[in-house]
Design a protein around this motif. Structure first.
Motif, PDB file in Angstrom:
ATOM      1  N   GLN A  35      55.650  34.432  43.306  1.00 42.07           N
ATOM      2  CA  GLN A  35      54.368  34.693  44.051  1.00 42.07           C
ATOM      3  C   GLN A  35      53.520  35.802  43.259  1.00 42.07           C
ATOM      4  N   GLN A  36      54.115  36.536  42.551  1.00 42.38           N
ATOM      5  CA  GLN A  36      53.454  37.635  41.813  1.00 42.38           C
ATOM      6  C   GLN A  36      52.653  36.849  40.648  1.00 42.38           C
ATOM      7  N   ALA A  39      49.548  34.951  42.792  1.00 40.30           N
ATOM      8  CA  ALA A  39      48.530  35.647  43.115  1.00 40.30           C
ATOM      9  C   ALA A  39      47.808  36.236  41.743  1.00 40.30           C
ATOM     10  N   SER A  42      45.323  33.528  40.509  1.00 42.67           N
ATOM     11  CA  SER A  42      44.181  33.247  41.470  1.00 42.67           C
ATOM     12  C   SER A  42      43.060  34.089  41.345  1.00 42.67           C
ATOM     13  N   TRP A  43      43.183  35.239  40.873  1.00 41.52           N
ATOM     14  CA  TRP A  43      42.206  36.212  40.697  1.00 41.52           C
ATOM     15  C   TRP A  43      40.963  35.546  39.931  1.00 41.52           C
ATOM     16  N   TRP A  46      38.825  33.812  42.296  1.00 45.96           N
ATOM     17  CA  TRP A  46      38.178  34.911  42.969  1.00 45.96           C
ATOM     18  C   TRP A  46      37.008  35.348  42.233  1.00 45.96           C
ATOM     19  N   HIS A 112      47.614  28.781  36.203  1.00 43.59           N
ATOM     20  CA  HIS A 112      48.298  28.155  37.240  1.00 43.59           C
ATOM     21  C   HIS A 112      49.408  27.216  36.323  1.00 43.59           C
ATOM     22  N   ARG A 151      46.808  43.443  38.304  1.00 44.57           N
ATOM     23  CA  ARG A 151      47.556  42.462  39.057  1.00 44.57           C
ATOM     24  C   ARG A 151      47.673  41.074  38.055  1.00 44.57           C
ATOM     25  N   ALA A 155      51.176  39.610  36.531  1.00 41.99           N
ATOM     26  CA  ALA A 155      51.299  37.924  36.676  1.00 41.99           C
ATOM     27  C   ALA A 155      51.535  37.300  35.309  1.00 41.99           C
TER      28      ALA A 155
END
Length: 167
Positions: A35-36, A39, A42-43, A46, A112, A151, A155
């Motif tokens: 999950q970490q 997330a 995914s930045w 964004w 990813h 973050r 990751a």
């Protein structure tokens, strides 16, 4: 004693009352790291998307923007708007934003796939973008850059730990 109210201990509990599955510590740690990792990776998406939206707003003549975007694209948009370079300048500025957003989207795609180098390259570029914003005393976007970099670093650490768990 009244025999009408006997409890049937063999009756199954409805699914909503059933006990949750029990996971081992290693499974829980792996799920947390996954999950970490997801997330943080995914930045990149964004950043790409919101930078592109910011440039689209600037191209259309708008004056507001998201603080999660890139400073370099905002500066280019401001230069084009401030110098009144016309439609050709706006198109070039927007093409630059698409190029930069595409680069960050590629970093997201490769991150990813649990590749570490896109994280590091993307983080260095994003940190340099934060320094650029720092030169303009844009404190809130600089703080956002710091949070996002934190973050992303978490990751990368999660990817490393996941690799260790899988060995």
């Amino acid at each position: 004693m009244n025999q009408d109210f006997q409890i049937n201990e063999t009756a199954a509990l409805p699914p909503s009352v059933a006990a949750p599955p029990v996971f081992s510590y290693a499974e829980q740690e792996k799920a947390t790291l996954q999950q970490q990792f997801a997330a943080g990776a995914s930045w990149f998406y964004w950043i790409a998307g919101l930078s592109l939206i910011n440039s689209t707003i600037a191209f259309a003549g708008g004056s507001w923007h998201f603080i999660f975007g890139l400073g370099v694209t905002e500066i280019v948009d401001a230069i084009v708007t401030g110098t009144n370079l016309g439609t050709a300048g706006k198109i070039l500025a927007f093409a630059f934003a698409v190029l930069i957003a595409g680069m960050f989207a590629i970093f997201g795609f490769l991150s990813h796939k649990k590749m570490r180098w896109p994280f590091w390259v993307g983080m260095v570029i994003y940190a340099l973008d934060g320094v650029l914003l720092l030169l303009f005393s844009a404190w809130l976007p600089v703080a956002v850059h710091g949070y996002v970099l934190y973050r992303m670093f978490a990751a990368v650490s999660a990817v490393r730990k996941l690799g260790e768990l899988e060995q």
